[in-house]
Design a protein around this motif. Structure first.
Motif, mmCIF file in Angstrom:
data_model
loop_
_atom_site.group_PDB
_atom_site.id
_atom_site.type_symbol
_atom_site.label_atom_id
_atom_site.label_comp_id
_atom_site.label_asym_id
_atom_site.label_seq_id
_atom_site.Cartn_x
_atom_site.Cartn_y
_atom_site.Cartn_z
ATOM 1 N N VAL A 52 0.954 -1.325 -0.051
ATOM 2 C CA VAL A 52 0.039 -0.023 -0.041
ATOM 3 C C VAL A 52 0.762 1.438 -0.025
ATOM 4 C CG1 VAL A 52 -1.793 1.455 1.348
ATOM 5 C CG2 VAL A 52 -1.855 -1.254 1.093
ATOM 6 N N LEU A 53 1.917 1.107 0.398
ATOM 7 C CA LEU A 53 3.114 2.294 0.676
ATOM 8 C C LEU A 53 4.394 2.041 0.016
ATOM 9 C CD1 LEU A 53 2.541 3.425 4.210
ATOM 10 C CD2 LEU A 53 1.409 4.607 2.364
ATOM 11 N N THR A 54 4.844 2.675 -0.599
ATOM 12 C CA THR A 54 6.565 2.726 -0.835
ATOM 13 C C THR A 54 7.329 3.126 0.309
ATOM 14 O OG1 THR A 54 6.829 4.957 -1.677
ATOM 15 C CG2 THR A 54 5.898 3.067 -3.090
ATOM 16 N N GLU A 55 8.447 2.880 0.353
ATOM 17 C CA GLU A 55 9.205 3.078 1.480
ATOM 18 C C GLU A 55 9.443 4.370 1.723
ATOM 19 O OE1 GLU A 55 9.778 0.437 -0.197
ATOM 20 O OE2 GLU A 55 10.321 -1.155 1.288
ATOM 21 N N GLU A 56 9.498 5.395 0.573
ATOM 22 C CA GLU A 56 9.454 6.894 0.581
ATOM 23 C C GLU A 56 8.277 7.347 1.191
ATOM 24 O OE1 GLU A 56 11.050 10.607 0.649
ATOM 25 O OE2 GLU A 56 12.083 8.670 -0.039
ATOM 26 N N GLN A 57 7.136 6.774 0.820
ATOM 27 C CA GLN A 57 5.827 7.178 1.366
ATOM 28 C C GLN A 57 5.537 7.069 2.860
ATOM 29 O OE1 GLN A 57 3.222 5.145 -1.016
ATOM 30 N NE2 GLN A 57 2.819 6.882 -2.500
ATOM 31 N N ALA A 58 6.223 5.901 3.191
ATOM 32 C CA ALA A 58 6.172 5.422 4.791
ATOM 33 C C ALA A 58 7.243 6.469 5.395
ATOM 34 C CB ALA A 58 6.941 3.849 4.728
ATOM 35 N N LEU A 59 8.263 6.640 4.979
ATOM 36 C CA LEU A 59 9.370 7.588 5.415
ATOM 37 C C LEU A 59 8.443 9.089 5.662
ATOM 38 C CD1 LEU A 59 12.592 6.558 3.746
ATOM 39 C CD2 LEU A 59 11.971 6.627 6.441
ATOM 40 N N GLU A 60 7.668 9.433 4.707
ATOM 41 C CA GLU A 60 7.111 10.943 4.916
ATOM 42 C C GLU A 60 6.114 10.838 6.069
ATOM 43 O OE1 GLU A 60 4.981 11.150 1.041
ATOM 44 O OE2 GLU A 60 6.997 11.847 0.002
ATOM 45 N N ARG A 61 5.587 9.780 6.506
ATOM 46 C CA ARG A 61 4.574 9.553 7.646
ATOM 47 C C ARG A 61 5.324 9.456 8.915
ATOM 48 N NH1 ARG A 61 -0.589 6.131 5.949
ATOM 49 N NH2 ARG A 61 -1.095 6.746 4.011
#
Length: 207
Positions: A52-61
């Motif tokens: 559902v998330l990429t690593e970059e999207q996870a890091l943004e959170r």
């Protein structure tokens, strides 16, 4: 008769130990606890395995919940935990042996979209006949649909498959799909469990 051996990856083929990853950096105990909670035990981490998330999207959170000084470490923990790969002792040799005596070798893993970036560095990966990785299927163990995905994709009969995972709930998922299986407790124990089920191994191997 067992014809195919299906492996989980983390804690079976390679170690996935947050404490080991964090030991690569100069961190206080409080910083380690914070990073373990906000990275590895975060609500984002399972979403990586779901795809559902990429690593970059996870890091943004994740990063806004951490002090600015820990942002570079959090990024390395998310994007570079596999450098270096930490193989589980004896497993590459066992997989090679199983392949050489004629068994089908498959991976069924809950892992993120980064899986292709490091899979070829996993010892024994060259012997696998097929992979099913949760993030690419938008399915995750122990839900039955991911086991069925593996069986259907590679034309496998459930009763001819043996599944190995470090999590009892994931082995239970294999049982629901009609496979036999065992909770992983090391390569030596796995050899014993395979031999109990009539899996052929070279005489005197694993000693």
């Amino acid at each position: 008769m067992i014809r195919n051996i299906i492996f989980d990856m983390g804690q079976v083929l390679i170690y996935f130990r947050p404490e080991s990853f964090m030991s690569r950096y100069f961190l206080s105990e409080e910083e380690k606890k914070l990073l373990e909670r906000e990275v590895f035990h975060s609500r984002e981490w399972p979403l990586l395995d779901w795809g559902v998330l990429t690593e970059e999207q996870a890091l943004e959170r994740i990063c806004p919940r951490l002090p600015q000084a820990l942002h570079p470490v959090a990024r390395r923990l998310v994007e570079m935990w596999d450098r270096p790969i930490e193989p589980v002792e004896g497993m590459a040799e066992l997989i090679k042996e199983l392949k050489e005596v004629g068994y089908g070798i498959y991976l069924l893993s809950n892992a993120s979209l980064r899986h292709p970036d490091y899979w070829k560095r996993v010892p024994g990966s060259e012997y696998f006949d097929g992979l099913v990785v949760s993030a690419f299927e938008k399915k995750i163990k122990p839900n039955p649909d991911i086991y069925e995905c593996l069986l259907e994709r590679f034309g496998l009969a459930a009763e001819e498959c043996f599944f190995i995972d470090d999590q009892p709930v994931n082995v239970a998922g294999a049982f629901v799909s009609g496979m036999d299986g065992v909770v992983f407790r090391g390569a030596t124990d796995l050899r014993i469990e395979l031999q109990k089920r009539g899996v052929c191994l070279r005489e005197g191997s694993g000693e």
